[in-house]
Design a protein around this motif. Structure first.
Motif, PDB file in Angstrom:
ATOM      1  N   ASN A 113      37.527  43.752  43.778  1.00 23.01           N
ATOM      2  CA  ASN A 113      36.583  43.403  42.713  1.00 23.01           C
ATOM      3  C   ASN A 113      37.031  42.146  41.971  1.00 23.01           C
ATOM      4  O   ASN A 113      36.214  41.269  41.673  1.00 23.01           O
ATOM      5  CB  ASN A 113      36.422  44.566  41.732  1.00 23.01           C
ATOM      6  CG  ASN A 113      35.606  45.693  42.309  1.00 23.01           C
ATOM      7  OD1 ASN A 113      34.754  45.494  43.158  1.00 23.01           O
ATOM      8  ND2 ASN A 113      35.874  46.901  41.848  1.00 23.01           N
ATOM      9  N   THR A 117      34.998  38.538  41.952  1.00 26.04           N
ATOM     10  CA  THR A 117      34.648  37.893  40.693  1.00 26.04           C
ATOM     11  C   THR A 117      35.211  36.477  40.639  1.00 26.04           C
ATOM     12  O   THR A 117      34.516  35.531  40.252  1.00 26.04           O
ATOM     13  CB  THR A 117      35.176  38.723  39.501  1.00 26.04           C
ATOM     14  OG1 THR A 117      34.580  40.022  39.551  1.00 26.04           O
ATOM     15  CG2 THR A 117      34.863  38.066  38.175  1.00 26.04           C
ATOM     16  N   THR A 121      33.000  33.094  40.520  1.00 27.90           N
ATOM     17  CA  THR A 121      33.225  32.229  39.356  1.00 27.90           C
ATOM     18  C   THR A 121      33.629  30.829  39.801  1.00 27.90           C
ATOM     19  O   THR A 121      33.123  29.827  39.268  1.00 27.90           O
ATOM     20  CB  THR A 121      34.290  32.835  38.436  1.00 27.90           C
ATOM     21  OG1 THR A 121      33.851  34.123  38.005  1.00 27.90           O
ATOM     22  CG2 THR A 121      34.560  31.953  37.221  1.00 27.90           C
TER      23      THR A 121
END
Length: 127
Positions: A113, A117, A121
């Motif tokens: 996870n 992310t 990003t």
């Protein structure tokens, strides 16, 4: 009163590029995570007798429209016993164990996870 907005075309173009590329970023991140989990499972956990079960481990990226997922599993030539070995708690040789796929997934889910992310990003920030 009048006003103008400069640069809106640039912003919309950037959003278009993000929309076109985000699926590939997510797919790549999920697949790399799946490969890391499968490698850990094969190298440290899956019981080995003949090696058939270990060699049957696979990672498959699946895309269905906007839904992207990664499937990890064992089977193939070992499909007759892969589940039984996974679900049977007994003493396997060399520190190998049952739950040989479930446990690595659980251990690595938070890292997966975080990496997803970070990848998303970075992709958005690089646009």
């Amino acid at each position: 009163m009048s006003f103008s907005i400069n640069g809106i075309e640039v912003g919309l173009d950037q959003l278009d590029r993000i929309e076109r590329g985000i699926d590939d970023v997510v797919a790549g991140s999920l697949y790399r995570w799946g490969e890391r989990v499968m490698t850990e499972s094969k190298e440290q956990e899956v019981p080995v007798d003949t090696g058939t079960l270990r060699s049957s481990g696979m990672v498959e990226l699946e895309r269905n429209g906007s839904v992207i997922s990664v499937a990890l599993g064992y089977g193939g030539a070992a499909s007759n016993y892969a589940i039984a070995v996974h679900e049977t708690n007994k003493n396997y040789r060399g520190g190998r164990k049952w739950k040989y796929l479930e446990d690595p997934i659980k251990r690595n889910i938070d890292d997966g996870n975080r990496q997803l992310t970070e990848d998303v990003t970075n992709f958005i920030g690089a646009r």
